[in-house]
Every structure is written in C-alpha cells, then in structure tokens.
Write an enzyme that holds these catalytic residues in place. Structure first.
Site, PDB file in Angstrom:
ATOM      1  N   ALA A 114      -9.127   4.743   1.223  1.00 34.18           N
ATOM      2  CA  ALA A 114     -10.075   5.513   2.028  1.00 34.18           C
ATOM      3  C   ALA A 114     -10.685   6.684   1.281  1.00 34.18           C
ATOM      4  CB  ALA A 114      -9.372   6.027   3.289  1.00 34.18           C
ATOM      5  N   SER A 167     -12.594   0.181   2.507  1.00 32.69           N
ATOM      6  CA  SER A 167     -11.915   0.647   3.711  1.00 32.69           C
ATOM      7  C   SER A 167     -12.886   0.986   4.836  1.00 32.69           C
ATOM      8  CB  SER A 167     -11.088   1.891   3.372  1.00 32.69           C
ATOM      9  OG  SER A 167     -10.573   2.517   4.522  1.00 32.69           O
ATOM     10  N   TYR A 217      -9.534  -0.948  10.122  1.00 27.88           N
ATOM     11  CA  TYR A 217      -8.608  -0.219  10.980  1.00 27.88           C
ATOM     12  C   TYR A 217      -9.105  -0.445  12.399  1.00 27.88           C
ATOM     13  CZ  TYR A 217      -6.363   2.503   7.241  1.00 27.88           C
ATOM     14  OH  TYR A 217      -5.637   2.900   6.142  1.00 27.88           O
ATOM     15  N   THR A 224      -5.432  -4.120   8.653  1.00 25.37           N
ATOM     16  CA  THR A 224      -4.273  -3.271   8.405  1.00 25.37           C
ATOM     17  C   THR A 224      -3.483  -3.093   9.696  1.00 25.37           C
ATOM     18  OG1 THR A 224      -5.241  -2.091   6.535  1.00 25.37           O
ATOM     19  CG2 THR A 224      -3.529  -0.948   7.763  1.00 25.37           C
ATOM     20  N   ARG A 244       2.378  13.331   6.929  1.00 26.00           N
ATOM     21  CA  ARG A 244       2.076  13.693   5.544  1.00 26.00           C
ATOM     22  C   ARG A 244       1.997  15.211   5.415  1.00 26.00           C
ATOM     23  NH1 ARG A 244      -2.760   9.240   5.133  1.00 26.00           N
ATOM     24  NH2 ARG A 244      -1.521   7.514   5.981  1.00 26.00           N
ATOM     25  N   LYS A 282      -2.541  -6.993   6.390  1.00 25.98           N
ATOM     26  CA  LYS A 282      -1.991  -6.018   5.441  1.00 25.98           C
ATOM     27  C   LYS A 282      -0.967  -5.106   6.117  1.00 25.98           C
ATOM     28  CE  LYS A 282      -3.455  -2.303   2.273  1.00 25.98           C
ATOM     29  NZ  LYS A 282      -2.771  -1.141   2.866  1.00 25.98           N
ATOM     30  N   SER A 313       2.726  -4.654   1.690  1.00 27.73           N
ATOM     31  CA  SER A 313       2.397  -3.272   1.358  1.00 27.73           C
ATOM     32  C   SER A 313       3.122  -2.327   2.297  1.00 27.73           C
ATOM     33  CB  SER A 313       0.881  -3.061   1.493  1.00 27.73           C
ATOM     34  OG  SER A 313       0.537  -1.695   1.372  1.00 27.73           O
ATOM     35  N   HIS A 323       1.759   0.763   2.354  1.00 29.29           N
ATOM     36  CA  HIS A 323       0.693   1.773   2.398  1.00 29.29           C
ATOM     37  C   HIS A 323       0.919   2.841   1.331  1.00 29.29           C
ATOM     38  CE1 HIS A 323      -2.537   2.163   5.545  1.00 29.29           C
ATOM     39  NE2 HIS A 323      -2.791   3.254   4.834  1.00 29.29           N
ATOM     40  N   GLY A 380       2.888   1.221  -5.625  1.00 25.72           N
ATOM     41  CA  GLY A 380       3.658   1.671  -6.772  1.00 25.72           C
ATOM     42  C   GLY A 380       3.296   1.057  -8.105  1.00 25.72           C
TER      43      GLY A 380
END
Length: 369
Positions: free
Chosen positions: A94, A121, A145, A171, A180, A240, A262, A264, A297
């Site tokens: 995003a 995205s 989304y 997703t 976060r 996803k 995933s 995310h 990762g």
C-alpha cells in the site's frame, strides 16, 4: 524532493549499486519521512512475528550438489498461464507514494522491466488504471481489501477489469488492523490521497489514520465472498493471508485459482507463525491444484530458493522493493529485482538446479538453528 501536503517525497531515478537487500532499509530510512518509514517498515505489537519471518529461513538448509553437470541456470517460469522471466513478483504493497513521488507507477515500470508480475493494492497512491498502464502490457493483479459496501467493491473490480488486470488478490487476513505501535508513536496519518478510495473515505484517504481506513473494511469474509468475486469478475481469484492447510482447502473449495501464503509481513497477528514455517504444510494440502504464492521476510536469493523448494510457485517481495523505489524510482525497483535474481542464480548453480522446476524437486535439510 517533491512536497505534498507538507510530506516530502523522493524523486530519485537511478540504478542502485546493491550489496544486499537488508542494507537498503537503513538507506531508505534516511530519505523517507519518519511517519512514512514507520508505516512501511513496522510490524504489529513487539514485532515478534516480523522478526520470526527472517529467522524461519534458518530452519531449513540447501544441500550443495557438486556433480550436477549444469551451468547458466534459467529463471523463466510460467504461472497462471503467464510466461515470466523471474519467479519473484511484487507483493501488493500500500501507499507507495510514501516512498516516492511516482509511487506504484514507477514500481510497475521497474517490475515490468525485469519480466515480473506486479500486484497493486486497493490502498495505492496511484489509480488502478494509471498503475496498469505503467506496466505497458506486463501482467498485473489487483489486490482487493473488501469493503462492507459491495457497490464499492464492484466499482473497484470494474475499474480493475477495464484496466486489464489479469487476476484479483483477495486479502483475508486484514479484517482489522494489526496493533502497529510505530504508527501510534508517530501519530501517523496518510498525507497523500489514495485515488481508489474516492468513494471509500472522505478526503480520498488523505488525513486518515490506518485504523480509520480499516473501519470501513469488511470484517466478515468467508468462502462465499471468494465465489462472489470470481463470478462477478470472471477472473482468477487468489486468496491472500493463508497460513493453515484448512484455510487453503476452504479457499480452493470456494473456487480460488491460487493460494497466497502470507502473514502480511508481520503486520497483523503478532505471535502467529512465520510464513515460511507453514508454507510446506499448506503447499502439501494444495497438492498442485492451484498455484501457491508466498511472501513475508524474503531478503535473499536463498530465501527464494527455499520457498520454491517448499512448494511456492511465485515468491513475492514488498519492503525491499519499496526501499529500492525510494532510493532509485523505477530503476531502483529494477535493481532490487535484478540483485535478488542474481543471488538466486548463484544458489541454483551451487545447488545443482538448472530450472525453477528443478528447485521444486529439491529436498531441503530440516535442521533448526
């Protein structure tokens, strides 16, 4: 530097001399404003899962094969019917305008230049049509989304089809936003409008916090939504956010044309498993019924090799490409993919694998460090 609503955007356009992808993070931190960098780089809570994504690649090793009688490995592959020059694709990441003034447009150009697959995205800084056009015919997916408002979902899907995207990534692991802390510390709000959110968020997403954006997102997502999107678009739907064999089978049973393993990038469920640690089990359950995409990762060619050997057909990167975007625009993105491909070619040669199909037949050594 460009400045939008007081936010400074890189306008770099240059090839990068890359030693390795991990070092790009610190370089990008020096030019991306603090709030934007925190949003891009951060994970949820204490970032345990974010760190685990990297450590997980040490859980399996590649056995060298010295008498394989091969040279010049080939990275070409075909997935979802698309011939690609690399098994590495761009994850749907995003708000790329936080890293560079041209955002997803430059990313699309860079990915197309290496013969890769681009995913854009819902929360892009550029419109679906502009991002698709920048790819100049290269295959692209659109990541949805889901909104609580199905009419809005239809408008995005209609625009994606009109723009010529080749598939829809749904997703399903972000029905609420991960906690976060970097965004809270920085009091982060999106300074750059998101064209796809014209009907979704007052001000096109500008001036909103991520929690406000997610508030309009669908919290209830199930197999019938996969069926509905596939039926509405007549495009392949890739689900996803899969990390369990059971969910993979639910997705396929609902008509998914692909499964995307995933977590995310460690941005959602902290304390959940590293994506690589669940990949092999998910791929075993899929059993070749549909292609498997993997991310979270990935920083090294050996990571790509291990993911493919564990069942992935495509391996996606997010943050490294965004850092390359900030540092060098389209050419920077291209440099990131070329470097990862270079590392992968070296690993393939040393592991005695000529093709991507050869990697898929490779048995990794399962020893934890």
């Amino acid at each position: 530097m460009a400045v939008v609503n007081g936010y400074k955007q890189s306008e770099n356009e240059k090839k990068l001399n890359i030693l390795n992808l991990p070092e790009l993070e610190q370089q990008a931190k020096e030019i991306i404003p603090t709030g934007g960098f925190g949003y891009i780089s951060g994970g949820s809570e204490d970032e345990w899962t974010l760190r685990a994504n990297r450590k997980a690649f040490t859980h399996k090793q590649i056995v060298p094969r010295a008498l394989s009688n091969i040279e010049k490995p080939v990275l070409d592959t075909t997935v979802f019917g698309f011939p690609l020059k690399t098994p590495v694709m761009m994850a749907p990441t995003a708000a790329q305008g936080l890293a560079h003034a041209k955002g997803e447009v430059d990313t699309a150009k860079g990915v197309a230049a290496v013969g890769g697959l681009m995913a854009q995205s819902t929360y892009s800084s550029t419109s679906i049509s502009d991002t698709a056009a920048a790819g100049d015919g290269a295959p692209q997916f659109f990541q949805l989304y889901m909104s609580k408002d199905w009419t809005f979902n239809e408008s995005l899907l209609d625009e994606a089809k009109k723009a010529g995207v080749k598939g829809i990534i749904l997703t399903v692991d972000a029905t609420v936003d991960g906690y976060r802390e970097a965004d809270i510390i920085n009091n982060f709000q999106f300074p750059i409008p998101m064209p796809n959110l014209t009907q979704y968020s007052e001000g096109n997403g500008q001036g909103k916090g991520i929690a406000e954006i997610y508030a309009s997102a669908a919290q209830k997502i199930g197999p019938k939504d996969v069926e509905r999107i596939a039926s509405y678009t007549d495009l392949p739907v890739i689900v996803k956010g899969i990390e369990s064999p059971e969910d993979a089978l639910y997705a396929i049973g609902a008509g998914a044309a692909g499964v995307y393993v995933s977590n995310h990038g460690g941005r959602q469920l902290n304390g959940g498993p590293a994506s690589f640690d669940v990949l092999a089990d998910v791929a075993k359950a899929v059993n070749g019924k549909v292609p498997v995409i993997f991310d979270s990762g990935v920083r090294r060619g050996s990571d790509v090799f291990k993911a493919i050997a564990s069942g992935a057909d495509l391996v996606a990167i997010g943050r490294p490409a965004i850092y390359g975007l900030a540092l060098g625009g389209a050419q920077g993105v291209q440099s990131v993919f070329k470097h990862l491909d270079q590392e992968l070619e070296i690993i393939m040669q040393l592991a005695g694998t000529k093709t991507i199909d050869d990697i898929k037949k490779t048995n990794l050594l399962g020893i934890n460090y």
